[in-house]
Design a protein around this motif. Structure first.
Motif, mmCIF file in Angstrom:
data_model
loop_
_atom_site.group_PDB
_atom_site.id
_atom_site.type_symbol
_atom_site.label_atom_id
_atom_site.label_comp_id
_atom_site.label_asym_id
_atom_site.label_seq_id
_atom_site.Cartn_x
_atom_site.Cartn_y
_atom_site.Cartn_z
ATOM 1 N N GLY A 79 52.536 40.552 35.181
ATOM 2 C CA GLY A 79 51.543 39.649 34.614
ATOM 3 C C GLY A 79 50.606 38.978 35.598
ATOM 4 N N VAL A 80 50.592 39.433 36.859
ATOM 5 C CA VAL A 80 49.717 38.778 37.837
ATOM 6 C C VAL A 80 48.298 39.353 37.824
ATOM 7 C CG1 VAL A 80 51.600 38.120 39.395
ATOM 8 C CG2 VAL A 80 50.455 40.304 39.712
ATOM 9 N N GLY A 81 48.118 40.428 37.047
ATOM 10 C CA GLY A 81 46.777 40.996 36.929
ATOM 11 C C GLY A 81 46.596 42.334 37.632
ATOM 12 N N LYS A 82 47.692 43.041 37.832
ATOM 13 C CA LYS A 82 47.597 44.366 38.495
ATOM 14 C C LYS A 82 46.633 45.293 37.763
ATOM 15 C CE LYS A 82 51.775 45.606 38.208
ATOM 16 N NZ LYS A 82 51.936 44.350 37.608
ATOM 17 N N GLY A 136 49.315 62.308 50.908
ATOM 18 C CA GLY A 136 48.101 61.689 51.441
ATOM 19 C C GLY A 136 47.710 60.367 50.814
ATOM 20 N N ILE A 137 48.669 59.583 50.337
ATOM 21 C CA ILE A 137 48.321 58.262 49.794
ATOM 22 C C ILE A 137 47.918 57.364 50.964
ATOM 23 C CG2 ILE A 137 49.217 56.218 48.575
ATOM 24 C CD1 ILE A 137 51.000 58.119 46.984
ATOM 25 N N ASP A 138 46.763 56.680 50.812
ATOM 26 C CA ASP A 138 46.252 55.859 51.914
ATOM 27 C C ASP A 138 47.061 54.582 52.107
ATOM 28 O OD1 ASP A 138 43.883 57.428 50.707
ATOM 29 O OD2 ASP A 138 43.227 56.874 52.719
ATOM 30 N N GLY A 139 47.501 53.993 51.010
ATOM 31 C CA GLY A 139 48.268 52.766 51.148
ATOM 32 C C GLY A 139 48.351 51.989 49.861
ATOM 33 N N VAL A 140 48.846 50.751 50.019
ATOM 34 C CA VAL A 140 49.169 49.912 48.875
ATOM 35 C C VAL A 140 48.323 48.646 48.911
ATOM 36 C CG1 VAL A 140 51.052 48.477 47.970
ATOM 37 C CG2 VAL A 140 51.551 50.767 48.817
ATOM 38 N N VAL A 141 47.740 48.288 47.749
ATOM 39 C CA VAL A 141 47.082 46.986 47.602
ATOM 40 C C VAL A 141 48.042 46.110 46.805
ATOM 41 C CG1 VAL A 141 45.227 45.770 46.373
ATOM 42 C CG2 VAL A 141 44.688 47.779 47.756
ATOM 43 N N ILE A 142 48.306 44.928 47.317
ATOM 44 C CA ILE A 142 49.262 44.049 46.639
ATOM 45 C C ILE A 142 48.510 42.924 45.924
ATOM 46 C CG2 ILE A 142 51.139 42.389 47.025
ATOM 47 C CD1 ILE A 142 51.918 44.348 49.368
ATOM 48 N N VAL A 143 48.806 42.770 44.637
ATOM 49 C CA VAL A 143 48.150 41.717 43.849
ATOM 50 C C VAL A 143 49.138 40.561 43.701
ATOM 51 C CG1 VAL A 143 47.048 41.135 41.651
ATOM 52 C CG2 VAL A 143 46.841 43.442 42.573
ATOM 53 N N THR A 144 48.605 39.359 43.905
ATOM 54 C CA THR A 144 49.468 38.189 43.765
ATOM 55 C C THR A 144 48.674 37.040 43.160
ATOM 56 O OG1 THR A 144 51.033 36.828 44.981
ATOM 57 C CG2 THR A 144 48.998 37.346 46.110
ATOM 58 N N THR A 145 49.368 36.005 42.764
ATOM 59 C CA THR A 145 48.710 34.799 42.247
ATOM 60 C C THR A 145 48.807 33.711 43.322
ATOM 61 O OG1 THR A 145 50.779 34.463 41.080
ATOM 62 C CG2 THR A 145 48.933 35.238 39.766
ATOM 63 N N PRO A 146 48.063 32.605 43.166
ATOM 64 C CA PRO A 146 47.929 31.684 44.303
ATOM 65 C C PRO A 146 49.124 30.767 44.610
ATOM 66 C CG PRO A 146 46.159 31.399 42.665
ATOM 67 C CD PRO A 146 47.206 32.221 42.041
ATOM 68 N N MET A 192 43.473 35.230 39.948
ATOM 69 C CA MET A 192 43.549 33.967 39.202
ATOM 70 C C MET A 192 43.439 32.773 40.149
ATOM 71 S SD MET A 192 46.171 34.710 36.144
ATOM 72 C CE MET A 192 46.789 36.343 35.772
ATOM 73 N N SER A 193 42.580 32.944 41.152
ATOM 74 C CA SER A 193 42.288 31.847 42.072
ATOM 75 C C SER A 193 41.448 30.832 41.296
ATOM 76 C CB SER A 193 41.506 32.461 43.238
ATOM 77 O OG SER A 193 41.822 31.824 44.423
ATOM 78 N N GLY A 194 40.793 29.902 41.939
ATOM 79 C CA GLY A 194 40.119 28.793 41.244
ATOM 80 C C GLY A 194 39.261 29.147 40.022
ATOM 81 N N TYR A 195 39.211 28.177 39.117
ATOM 82 C CA TYR A 195 38.379 28.330 37.907
ATOM 83 C C TYR A 195 37.143 27.458 38.083
ATOM 84 C CZ TYR A 195 37.039 27.765 32.970
ATOM 85 O OH TYR A 195 36.354 27.732 31.788
ATOM 86 N N THR A 196 35.964 28.055 38.062
ATOM 87 C CA THR A 196 34.745 27.285 38.320
ATOM 88 C C THR A 196 34.069 26.853 37.023
ATOM 89 O OG1 THR A 196 34.457 28.487 40.380
ATOM 90 C CG2 THR A 196 32.543 27.315 39.569
#
Ligand SMILES: Nc1ncnc2c1ncn2[C@@H]1O[C@H](COP(=O)(O)OP(=O)(O)OP(=O)(O)O)[C@@H](O)[C@H]1O
Ligand SMILES: [Mg+2]
Length: 343
Positions: free
Chosen positions: A68-71, A191-201, A230-234
């Motif tokens: 649920g972090v927005g992957k 040949g996978i280049d790598g991993v992007v990790i999604v997290t919340t603040p 889900m960083s700051g809400y403007t």
């Protein structure tokens, strides 16, 4: 010429699959035949995987420590941001139990085209090629219960049988956690280049990100970096030009701001705190790829099937995705290879 020794001699050439063959050949047991067929299928799949490696320039897995972090939102956003730059992009949704990428792209009713045993991806906005387990599920309301080996076999087949064509990038979205799925994909797709990790603040982000980074290490893939979602809400508003305004923040303290000469003001609220993703990246010594704002339009877009990047291509969220994508591209292409390789 019918009595030619060559045409009659069984050893005169390589036996063909449709030839009569020698008595030994024809007496292969059904079990042996099945084994041969299996070996042949495996060989073909291996060749396909090698071909995939050559056809797809960059392959990026998107993971998170928890759900649920927005992957999926981030996977779709990265893919769309790359695609609107004119790149050829594919997205593969590996989440069998909750595949929602097609819904986010408004193509959940698309049907996959199959020809000569190859699956052709559905086409989303900006020509994005989409493959999802959702396309294979007949009743979206019924839970999919596949035992481990069947599920992993299906994933392998899925990877090997898709006709992506030439791609600049393939983004792979996973179910939450460090389960069997990323492991299977990393072992099947070369040949996978790598991993992007999604997290919340939040502070706990550090814990979750550490788990994901260690997981990348276990499967010998570089960590391309951490994205804080889900960083700051403007909030934006209008008031008297060059005046002082005050907004009540989530913790009950007032946040002060001033309007510009047009009377416009904006205040960013840290709904879920902020900076946890960056702190995690610094502490774990991996690149910080950027922060994506908390944006209620993302939730609406997820339900309506119109991603924020499509609904508001010049908006702040689309710009934030572009910034993250630029940082990902630096990791992928900026040097001779990704800057961080954990071994
Ligand atoms: N930046 C954001 N601002 C506001 N809402 C967001 C943002 N990112 C994601 N969401 C919302 O949070 C919910 C979860 O997002 P998403 O499905 O992308 O997470 P996920 O990590 O893929 O979940 P799962 O672990 O179940 O696969 C969705 O309703 C989505 O619209
Ligand atoms: Mg998801």
């Amino acid at each position: 010429m019918s009595d030619s020794p060559i045409s009659h001699h069984p050893g005169g050439g390589l036996p063909r699959a449709d030839s009569q063959g020698t008595p030994e050949e024809t007496s292969a047991s059904p079990e042996q035949k099945a084994q041969m067929e299996q070996a042949y299928a495996q060989m073909r799949r291996k060749m396909r995987m090698t071909q995939l490696d050559e056809e797809i320039k960059h392959k990026v897995m998107v993971l998170s420590g928890k759900g649920g972090v927005g992957k999926s939102t981030v996977s779709v956003g990265l893919a769309l941001s790359l695609a609107r730059q004119g790149k050829k992009v594919g997205i593969m949704d590996i989440d069998i139990t909750g595949p929602n990428v097609p819904k986010m792209l408004g193509i959940e009713d698309a049907e996959l085209h199959v020809e000569d045993g190859q699956i052709f991806p559905a086409i989303g906005p900006h020509g994005l090629k989409v493959i999802s387990m959702a396309f294979l599920i007949e009743d979206p309301d019924k839970p999919v219960i596949w035992r481990g080996p069947i599920k992993l076999g299906a994933i392998q087949q899925f990877i090997g049988d898709v006709a992506w064509g030439e791609l600049d990038a393939l983004i792979i979205d996973f179910p939450p956690g460090t389960s069997d799925e990323p492991l299977t994909v990393s072992q099947s797709l070369p040949g996978i280049d790598g991993v992007v990790i999604v997290t919340t603040p939040q502070d706990v982000a550090l814990l979750d990100s550490r788990k994901s980074i260690n997981f990348a290490k276990t499967i010998s893939l570089p960590c391309l970096g951490v994205v804080e979602n889900m960083s700051g809400y403007t909030l934006h508003g209008k008031a008297e030009p060059n005046s002082q305004i005050s907004v009540m923040g989530p913790t009950g303290t007032a946040i002060e701001s001033t309007t510009d000469e047009n009377g416009d003001w904006s205040v960013t609220l840290d709904v879920f705190k902020s900076g946890g993703g960056e702190a995690a990246a610094v502490e774990l010594e991996v690149p910080f790829l950027g922060a994506l704002p908390f944006d209620p339009g993302i939730v609406r877009g997820g339900d309506d099937g119109v991603h924020r990047i499509i609904a508001e291509p010049d908006g702040a969220t689309a710009a934030a995705f572009d910034a993250v994508v630029n940082n990902v591209l630096v990791e992928l292409e900026g040097s001779s290879g990704p800057t961080v390789r954990i071994s």
